[in-house]
Design an enzyme around this catalytic site. Structure first.
Site, PDB file in Angstrom:
ATOM      1  N   TYR A  54       0.815  -1.218   0.000  1.00  0.00           N
ATOM      2  CA  TYR A  54       0.000   0.000   0.000  1.00  0.00           C
ATOM      3  C   TYR A  54       0.849   1.267   0.000  1.00  0.00           C
ATOM      4  O   TYR A  54       0.410   2.302  -0.516  1.00  0.00           O
ATOM      5  CB  TYR A  54      -0.982  -0.021   1.177  1.00  0.00           C
ATOM      6  CG  TYR A  54      -2.092  -1.021   0.956  1.00  0.00           C
ATOM      7  CD1 TYR A  54      -3.149  -0.754   0.081  1.00  0.00           C
ATOM      8  CD2 TYR A  54      -2.052  -2.272   1.560  1.00  0.00           C
ATOM      9  CE1 TYR A  54      -4.140  -1.691  -0.157  1.00  0.00           C
ATOM     10  CE2 TYR A  54      -3.043  -3.220   1.334  1.00  0.00           C
ATOM     11  CZ  TYR A  54      -4.087  -2.918   0.471  1.00  0.00           C
ATOM     12  OH  TYR A  54      -5.067  -3.854   0.214  1.00  0.00           O
ATOM     13  N   GLN A  87     -15.765   2.449  -5.846  1.00  0.00           N
ATOM     14  CA  GLN A  87     -15.045   1.291  -5.289  1.00  0.00           C
ATOM     15  C   GLN A  87     -13.548   1.581  -5.205  1.00  0.00           C
ATOM     16  O   GLN A  87     -12.802   0.801  -4.627  1.00  0.00           O
ATOM     17  CB  GLN A  87     -15.271   0.057  -6.170  1.00  0.00           C
ATOM     18  CG  GLN A  87     -16.718  -0.395  -6.258  1.00  0.00           C
ATOM     19  CD  GLN A  87     -16.876  -1.565  -7.204  1.00  0.00           C
ATOM     20  OE1 GLN A  87     -16.256  -2.605  -7.028  1.00  0.00           O
ATOM     21  NE2 GLN A  87     -17.716  -1.420  -8.222  1.00  0.00           N
ATOM     22  N   ASN A  88     -13.118   2.683  -5.794  1.00  0.00           N
ATOM     23  CA  ASN A  88     -11.695   2.986  -5.890  1.00  0.00           C
ATOM     24  C   ASN A  88     -11.166   3.594  -4.595  1.00  0.00           C
ATOM     25  O   ASN A  88     -11.859   4.353  -3.916  1.00  0.00           O
ATOM     26  CB  ASN A  88     -11.434   3.943  -7.053  1.00  0.00           C
ATOM     27  CG  ASN A  88     -11.885   3.349  -8.376  1.00  0.00           C
ATOM     28  OD1 ASN A  88     -11.929   2.128  -8.530  1.00  0.00           O
ATOM     29  ND2 ASN A  88     -12.240   4.198  -9.323  1.00  0.00           N
ATOM     30  N   HIS A 105     -14.659   1.224  -0.429  1.00  0.00           N
ATOM     31  CA  HIS A 105     -13.593   0.298  -0.043  1.00  0.00           C
ATOM     32  C   HIS A 105     -12.414   0.975   0.642  1.00  0.00           C
ATOM     33  O   HIS A 105     -11.328   0.411   0.704  1.00  0.00           O
ATOM     34  CB  HIS A 105     -13.125  -0.495  -1.266  1.00  0.00           C
ATOM     35  CG  HIS A 105     -14.192  -1.374  -1.829  1.00  0.00           C
ATOM     36  ND1 HIS A 105     -14.214  -1.786  -3.147  1.00  0.00           N
ATOM     37  CD2 HIS A 105     -15.300  -1.913  -1.258  1.00  0.00           C
ATOM     38  CE1 HIS A 105     -15.290  -2.538  -3.356  1.00  0.00           C
ATOM     39  NE2 HIS A 105     -15.948  -2.628  -2.225  1.00  0.00           N
ATOM     40  N   THR A 171     -16.747  -0.754 -14.170  1.00  0.00           N
ATOM     41  CA  THR A 171     -16.801  -1.837 -13.206  1.00  0.00           C
ATOM     42  C   THR A 171     -17.301  -3.112 -13.877  1.00  0.00           C
ATOM     43  O   THR A 171     -18.170  -3.054 -14.746  1.00  0.00           O
ATOM     44  CB  THR A 171     -17.694  -1.497 -12.006  1.00  0.00           C
ATOM     45  OG1 THR A 171     -17.869  -2.661 -11.190  1.00  0.00           O
ATOM     46  CG2 THR A 171     -19.055  -0.998 -12.451  1.00  0.00           C
TER      47      THR A 171
END
Length: 237
Positions: A54, A87-88, A105, A171
């Site tokens: 990350y 969702q990003n 998310h 998506t």
């Protein structure tokens, strides 16, 4: 009164900016098995690997820019009440100027306590073992991993239920519960689905327009339709 335009975005809209999609064809994310870097089990097994993964994604955010798709969505706030549910985990919608963005998310530029989910900090630099909250608990990426609950889901459902227009961009409609959000839209509203390789949509009662294109190209087309809708709405007032 502006019409409520709700937009559901996935990895495809950010791919044009150079951010690789969450899971490509071989089941890997940036060369890593998603089970190793995007699950609670992966974190327990090798937190250093997860943190490094990350950290690299976070560093990449400082090097990429919003694309035309992001920019058009931001500009549409002039004429519509725009809500983006993404969702990003990147911040490209915000960079483009969108003001109402809900991240289902999580967000790369935030971290949270491993013990207190409400202890959340903005975070621009690398996160390492030893970075702790005020009680000495290790900090972790503020990301919703596979197998974890989606805290923002109820808020997202409420937003979709109030939509006058729904746009779905980039998506595969394979990741749940996010993929099921469109089913909460009022059956009478128009729905647009933009994706280079659109998935099959079954049992959606709405008038749906499928556009096999990138987010940028698709939004140029949708913007023309929205301009017509706006004029029709103004005439009806």
């Amino acid at each position: 009164m502006k019409k409520k335009l709700v937009v559901l975005t996935g990895a495809g809209i950010s791919a044009e900016s150079g951010i690789k999609t969450f899971r490509d064809a071989d089941g890997l994310w940036e060369g890593h098995n998603v089970m190793d870097v995007a699950t609670p089990e992966g974190w327990q097994k090798n937190p250093e690997l997860v943190l490094d993964f990350y950290n690299q994604r976070r560093q990449q955010l400082h090097e990429v820019l919003p694309n035309l798709g992001h920019q058009i969505l931001a500009e549409l706030e002039n004429d519509f009440e725009v809500y983006i549910i993404t969702q990003n985990v990147d911040n490209l919608h915000e960079k483009a100027g969108s003001s109402n963005v809900l991240h289902l998310h999580g967000e790369l530029l935030k971290v949270r306590s491993t013990k207190d989910h409400n202890y959340i900090l903005d975070w621009q630099e690398d996160l390492i073992l030893g970075n702790v909250d005020t009680n000495g608990n290790q900090l972790r990426p503020h990301i919703v991993w596979f197998g974890e609950e989606v805290p923002a889901l109820d808020e997202a459902v409420t937003i979709v239920e109030k939509a006058d227009i729904l746009v779905i961009i980039g998506t595969s409609l394979q990741v749940y519960p996010a993929a099921g959000l469109m089913n909460y839209a009022n059956a009478s509203i128009p729905v647009y689905y933009i994706d280079p390789k659109p998935a099959q949509i079954y049992d959606l009662p709405n008038d749906i327009k499928i556009i096999a294109a990138t987010g940028s190209e698709g939004m140029k087309m949708v913007r023309k339709d929205l301009e017509k809708m706006k004029k029709q709405f103004q005439k009806s007032i």
